[in-house]
Motif scaffolding. Structure first.
Motif, PDB file in Angstrom:
ATOM      1  N   SER A 196      12.517  -6.346   7.653  1.00 32.69           N
ATOM      2  CA  SER A 196      11.802  -6.269   6.374  1.00 32.69           C
ATOM      3  C   SER A 196      10.393  -5.711   6.543  1.00 32.69           C
ATOM      4  O   SER A 196       9.810  -5.180   5.594  1.00 32.69           O
ATOM      5  N   SER A 197       9.842  -5.788   7.735  1.00 36.37           N
ATOM      6  CA  SER A 197       8.497  -5.253   7.980  1.00 36.37           C
ATOM      7  C   SER A 197       8.496  -3.727   8.051  1.00 36.37           C
ATOM      8  O   SER A 197       7.425  -3.107   8.119  1.00 36.37           O
ATOM      9  N   SER A 198       9.681  -3.116   8.029  1.00 35.75           N
ATOM     10  CA  SER A 198       9.773  -1.658   8.061  1.00 35.75           C
ATOM     11  C   SER A 198       9.537  -1.035   6.683  1.00 35.75           C
ATOM     12  O   SER A 198       9.538   0.189   6.562  1.00 35.75           O
ATOM     13  N   TYR A 199       9.328  -1.865   5.650  1.00 39.28           N
ATOM     14  CA  TYR A 199       9.204  -1.381   4.277  1.00 39.28           C
ATOM     15  C   TYR A 199       7.770  -1.516   3.761  1.00 39.28           C
ATOM     16  O   TYR A 199       7.065  -2.473   4.081  1.00 39.28           O
ATOM     17  N   ARG A 200       7.385  -0.568   2.901  1.00 45.38           N
ATOM     18  CA  ARG A 200       6.104  -0.690   2.191  1.00 45.38           C
ATOM     19  C   ARG A 200       6.309  -1.201   0.769  1.00 45.38           C
ATOM     20  O   ARG A 200       5.354  -1.588   0.099  1.00 45.38           O
TER      21      ARG A 200
END
Length: 231
Positions: A196-200
């Protein structure tokens, strides 16, 4: 920057000059958007790892829109060595249609600054569907006209990354409906470095997420194996 075929590169499409011509097709995940500088967009990042990737995309495009682009530009199919579709679960519905010069300009704005201000202050509403969701017949046409390799990249939303069942029902099942044949799949959520940290936001990746996505896709393409795909 766009070339004469609305591809997200300044370079004209001259396929005869290259042994490899990979068409990358998608929605805003390929288009990039205002928050992403062009060198950090998916196509340019893939081009660094495996030159001659030609990206084409538009915000809100569905799979059917992407297939229609290929139908309208059928003359380029014989020049392509691979087609890569980047698809999320919402892409398997009805096609979107043009509705606003703010989101999908049909000509170069006279004043670029005014265009940006107008787009920011007066956002257009989401384009309604055309009412035709038969992407299967368009894909069948593509397979008849283009017998070469196709890669389907199944890209999850942030919520689907966190919910494996939702991802299986909404994304993976839809992707499997495309069929096999000359088609290969890249399931982004299966990567250990994807989270989920791969998304802005709910769907678009950060710059680092875009870099991860580019590496994953290039690593899946056999004709890129000798050009740093594993970097």
């Amino acid at each position: 920057m766009f070339n004469e075929l609305s591809m997200g590169v300044a370079e004209p499409f001259r396929p005869d000059e290259n042994a490899r011509n990979i068409l990358l097709v998608g929605d805003s995940l390929v288009m990039g958007g205002n928050l992403t500088d062009q060198p950090q967009r998916l196509g340019p990042l893939m081009n660094v790892l495996c030159p001659r990737v030609w990206p084409v995309g538009a915000g809100s495009w569905a799979f059917l829109n992407e297939l229609r682009y290929l139908h309208q530009h059928a003359d380029i199919l014989s020049s392509l060595t691979r087609i890569v579709f980047v698809l999320n679960s919402a892409d398997f519905g009805e096609a979107s249609r043009w509705i606003s010069e703010r989101t999908h300009p049909t000509q170069r704005p006279v004043l670029a600054l005014w265009y940006v201000i107008d787009k920011k202050l007066f956002p257009a509403r989401e384009a309604p569907p055309i009412g035709d969701s038969d992407w299967r017949s368009e894909f069948a046409w593509l397979r008849r006209e283009y017998p070469g390799p196709i890669t389907i990249v199944l890209y999850p939303t942030r919520a689907e990354v966190l919910d494996a069942r939702s991802r299986s029902v909404n994304l993976n099942a839809a992707g499997e409906g495309i069929g096999s044949g000359m088609t290969s799949y890249v399931v982004i959520a299966d990567g250990q470095d994807w989270s989920s940290s791969s998304y802005r936001d709910e769907i678009h990746p950060t710059d680092e997420g875009n870099a991860k996505l580019a590496r994953r896709i290039v690593a899946s393409i056999p004709e890129c194996k000798n050009e740093g795909a594993g970097h």
